[in-house]
Design an enzyme around this catalytic site. Structure first.
Site, PDB file in Angstrom:
ATOM      1  N   SER A   9      31.552  31.528  61.078  1.00  0.00           N
ATOM      2  CA  SER A   9      30.359  32.360  60.893  1.00  0.00           C
ATOM      3  C   SER A   9      29.403  32.105  62.051  1.00  0.00           C
ATOM      4  O   SER A   9      29.133  30.959  62.399  1.00  0.00           O
ATOM      5  CB  SER A   9      29.680  31.996  59.575  1.00  0.00           C
ATOM      6  OG  SER A   9      28.327  32.413  59.612  1.00  0.00           O
ATOM      7  N   HIS A  32      33.155  35.873  61.501  1.00  0.00           N
ATOM      8  CA  HIS A  32      32.447  36.237  60.272  1.00  0.00           C
ATOM      9  C   HIS A  32      30.998  36.586  60.606  1.00  0.00           C
ATOM     10  O   HIS A  32      30.267  35.757  61.151  1.00  0.00           O
ATOM     11  CB  HIS A  32      32.523  35.034  59.332  1.00  0.00           C
ATOM     12  CG  HIS A  32      31.946  35.220  57.977  1.00  0.00           C
ATOM     13  ND1 HIS A  32      32.645  35.762  56.923  1.00  0.00           N
ATOM     14  CD2 HIS A  32      30.731  34.899  57.481  1.00  0.00           C
ATOM     15  CE1 HIS A  32      31.885  35.768  55.851  1.00  0.00           C
ATOM     16  NE2 HIS A  32      30.711  35.249  56.157  1.00  0.00           N
ATOM     17  N   ASP A  34      27.409  37.661  59.112  1.00  0.00           N
ATOM     18  CA  ASP A  34      26.618  37.661  57.882  1.00  0.00           C
ATOM     19  C   ASP A  34      25.461  38.644  58.006  1.00  0.00           C
ATOM     20  O   ASP A  34      24.476  38.373  58.691  1.00  0.00           O
ATOM     21  CB  ASP A  34      26.079  36.251  57.611  1.00  0.00           C
ATOM     22  CG  ASP A  34      27.182  35.284  57.210  1.00  0.00           C
ATOM     23  OD1 ASP A  34      27.825  35.538  56.175  1.00  0.00           O
ATOM     24  OD2 ASP A  34      27.404  34.298  57.934  1.00  0.00           O
ATOM     25  N   MET A  36      22.358  40.329  56.438  1.00  0.00           N
ATOM     26  CA  MET A  36      21.390  40.039  55.363  1.00  0.00           C
ATOM     27  C   MET A  36      20.192  40.970  55.503  1.00  0.00           C
ATOM     28  O   MET A  36      19.695  41.174  56.614  1.00  0.00           O
ATOM     29  CB  MET A  36      20.916  38.591  55.471  1.00  0.00           C
ATOM     30  CG  MET A  36      22.044  37.569  55.410  1.00  0.00           C
ATOM     31  SD  MET A  36      21.392  35.903  55.393  1.00  0.00           S
ATOM     32  CE  MET A  36      22.918  34.950  55.407  1.00  0.00           C
ATOM     33  N   HIS A  65      30.362  40.265  56.272  1.00  0.00           N
ATOM     34  CA  HIS A  65      29.960  39.821  54.931  1.00  0.00           C
ATOM     35  C   HIS A  65      28.589  40.429  54.656  1.00  0.00           C
ATOM     36  O   HIS A  65      27.585  39.969  55.194  1.00  0.00           O
ATOM     37  CB  HIS A  65      29.924  38.277  54.903  1.00  0.00           C
ATOM     38  CG  HIS A  65      29.444  37.711  53.609  1.00  0.00           C
ATOM     39  ND1 HIS A  65      29.118  36.376  53.465  1.00  0.00           N
ATOM     40  CD2 HIS A  65      29.243  38.274  52.388  1.00  0.00           C
ATOM     41  CE1 HIS A  65      28.711  36.156  52.218  1.00  0.00           C
ATOM     42  NE2 HIS A  65      28.777  37.290  51.549  1.00  0.00           N
ATOM     43  N   MET A  67      25.456  41.023  52.753  1.00  0.00           N
ATOM     44  CA  MET A  67      24.556  40.543  51.707  1.00  0.00           C
ATOM     45  C   MET A  67      23.375  41.501  51.684  1.00  0.00           C
ATOM     46  O   MET A  67      22.264  41.190  52.119  1.00  0.00           O
ATOM     47  CB  MET A  67      24.138  39.102  51.998  1.00  0.00           C
ATOM     48  CG  MET A  67      25.273  38.124  51.706  1.00  0.00           C
ATOM     49  SD  MET A  67      25.084  36.553  52.533  1.00  0.00           S
ATOM     50  CE  MET A  67      25.820  36.955  54.116  1.00  0.00           C
ATOM     51  N   MET A 136      31.871  32.665  46.978  1.00  0.00           N
ATOM     52  CA  MET A 136      30.791  31.918  47.633  1.00  0.00           C
ATOM     53  C   MET A 136      30.742  30.501  47.062  1.00  0.00           C
ATOM     54  O   MET A 136      30.768  30.315  45.839  1.00  0.00           O
ATOM     55  CB  MET A 136      29.430  32.587  47.380  1.00  0.00           C
ATOM     56  CG  MET A 136      29.204  33.913  48.070  1.00  0.00           C
ATOM     57  SD  MET A 136      29.280  33.861  49.870  1.00  0.00           S
ATOM     58  CE  MET A 136      28.009  32.677  50.295  1.00  0.00           C
ATOM     59  N   ASP A 174      33.390  30.647  51.292  1.00  0.00           N
ATOM     60  CA  ASP A 174      32.293  30.717  52.262  1.00  0.00           C
ATOM     61  C   ASP A 174      31.108  29.902  51.765  1.00  0.00           C
ATOM     62  O   ASP A 174      30.590  30.170  50.674  1.00  0.00           O
ATOM     63  CB  ASP A 174      31.890  32.193  52.450  1.00  0.00           C
ATOM     64  CG  ASP A 174      30.784  32.384  53.480  1.00  0.00           C
ATOM     65  OD1 ASP A 174      30.454  31.434  54.203  1.00  0.00           O
ATOM     66  OD2 ASP A 174      30.261  33.518  53.546  1.00  0.00           O
TER      67      ASP A 174
HETATM   68  O1  LIG Z   1      27.400  33.747  53.902  1.00  0.00           O
HETATM   69  C1  LIG Z   1      26.845  32.759  54.354  1.00  0.00           C
HETATM   70  C2  LIG Z   1      25.539  32.316  53.796  1.00  0.00           C
HETATM   71  O2  LIG Z   1      25.114  33.207  52.844  1.00  0.00           O
HETATM   72  C3  LIG Z   1      27.463  32.053  55.537  1.00  0.00           C
HETATM   73  O3  LIG Z   1      28.667  32.667  55.887  1.00  0.00           O
HETATM   74  C4  LIG Z   1      27.749  30.614  55.285  1.00  0.00           C
HETATM   75  O4  LIG Z   1      26.708  29.924  54.686  1.00  0.00           O
HETATM   76  C5  LIG Z   1      28.251  29.943  56.553  1.00  0.00           C
HETATM   77  O5  LIG Z   1      27.513  28.878  56.954  1.00  0.00           O
HETATM   78  P1  LIG Z   1      27.857  27.352  56.582  1.00  0.00           P
HETATM   79  O6  LIG Z   1      29.319  27.100  56.892  1.00  0.00           O
HETATM   80  O7  LIG Z   1      26.931  26.587  57.467  1.00  0.00           O
HETATM   81  O8  LIG Z   1      27.570  27.178  55.113  1.00  0.00           O
HETATM   82 FE   LIG Z   2      29.113  34.617  54.868  1.00  0.00          FE
END
Ligand SMILES: O=C(CO)[C@H](O)[C@H](O)COP(=O)(O)O
Ligand SMILES: [Fe+2]
Length: 222
Positions: A9, A32, A34, A36, A65, A67, A136, A174
């Protein structure tokens, strides 16, 4: 279970140099991204224009991903932006079956994410509509959080349901995935691993991708 895949990510990468940051992980299976919107989660990252630019500059395919609220209306923009896989949150989708079909029809892999407190069982009958399920292992919104062990039984139950239905659906985890926690996830049945801070805080991110893959592969074969 599919072969192990590592999808770093970029959430904790340097946003001022995203193209260069992505070029540091050539061994990754996916990148990946993210997305948001500051509504579904209390954080804001980037949208389809930025993702489209990243897709053009990356040799590794993008795994989006989302969100975001109103996934039904906005998810297809990320297929058009060039993502090979698009994940929506079931908590944000009004018609998840229709949305998964639309993503597939538009040419990407369709994936559905579950927050830590969302059960997999109500979605058993739609597994064949999905190319991947994302479980998650932190509350979505931020990178660098602690892995939630309470999600491990759900990973096992999801794998058991996939085996029962004989589907090829990938099982992604994740949140808080690192060299320390990846074995537990692989043993529970996950085969696709997102790792943000573990990869981008490493001195050599690409070496960390390889180390994560080796550790998970060994755990899967146990
Ligand atoms: O979707 C996510 C947070 O909502 C990220 O993909 C995820 O947290 C990746 O970071 P880390 O490996 O540092 O947790
Ligand atoms: Fe993610």
């Amino acid at each position: 279970m599919g072969h192990i895949q590592i999808t770093p990510s970029i959430l904790n990468a340097d946003f001022a140099r995203l193209g260069e940051e992505v070029a540091r992980i050539p061994s990754a299976d996916w990148v990946h991204v993210d997305v948001m919107d500051n509504h579904f989660v209390p954080n804001l990252t980037f949208g389809p224009t930025m993702v489209e630019a990243l897709a053009r500059s990356s040799s590794v395919p993008l795994d989006a991903h989302l969100m975001i609220e109103d996934a039904d209306r906005n998810a297809l923009e990320y297929v058009e932006a060039g993502c090979g896989s698009v994940t929506f949150h079931v908590e944000a989708a009004k018609a998840p079956v229709r949305l998964a079909r639309e993503i597939r029809a538009a040419g990407a892999r369709a994936s559905m994410a579950l927050k830590p407190a969302t059960p997999i069982e109500p979605y058993e009958d739609m597994l064949s509509e999905l190319d991947m399920v994302l479980i998650m292992t932190v509350e979505p919104g931020f990178g660098g959080q602690r892995f939630l062990d309470l999600c491990l039984p759900k990973i096992r139950r999801a794998r058991a349901l996939m085996d029962k239905h004989g589907v090829e659906t990938w099982l992604q985890v994740d949140g808080g995935v690192s060299l320390e926690t990846i074995e537990r996830c692989a043993e529970a049945g996950a085969d696709v691993f997102v790792a943000g801070s573990a990869v981008y805080s490493a001195a050599d991110p690409d070496k960390m991708v390889t180390a994560l893959r080796e550790t998970a592969t060994a755990a899967q074969q146990r």
